[in-house]
Scaffold this motif. Structure first.
Motif: not given
Length: 122
Positions: A37-47, A70-79, A81-87
């Motif tokens: 779930g979150l671990t996999s998604q967070f890692r994939r978005a970061a990479v 721009n795709i990199a920027q979108a992945s940053l935004e995804e990360c 959110y994942f960081l907020i969720l993890a917190r």
């Protein structure tokens, strides 16, 4: 200013890579039930951030470069959110460190994109 020889010379890639390494460190501490779930998604978005910077680097046209950045920027935004969720799930106490890195990479990427746009328009 010396021209970069490869994507690894780009400061935005270097800082993004530092972020990826931090994401891997903190996600090791996530509950095991989050592995798919979150671990996999967070890692994939970061990479995806650094992978798209690397891929965009070799693109010939500025339009193509900007698409990958721009795709990199979108992945940053995804990360972000994942960081907020993890917190909020209390999976990490490293929020500030990672959030600061996200913001730094985002600013660098924005500057990089603007410089490409300005170069294209000159």
């Amino acid at each position: 200013m010396e021209k970069s020889k490869n994507f690894e010379d780009l400061l935005v890639w270097q800082k993004g890579h530092q972020f990826v390494l931090e994401v891997y460190k903190i996600t090791k501490q996530f509950p095991k039930e989050e592995i798919y779930g979150l671990t996999s998604q967070f890692r994939r978005a970061a990479v995806s951030i650094t992978a798209n910077v690397a891929e965009g680097y070799k693109r010939i046209s500025n339009k193509e470069k900007l698409r990958f950045y721009n795709i990199a920027q979108a992945s940053l935004e995804e990360c972000k959110y994942f960081l907020i969720l993890a917190r909020d799930l209390e999976y990490t106490n490293q929020f500030k460190i990672l959030n600061d890195l996200i913001n730094e990479v985002s600013k660098m990427l924005n500057v990089y994109c603007r410089s490409i746009l300005n170069y294209s328009n000159s």
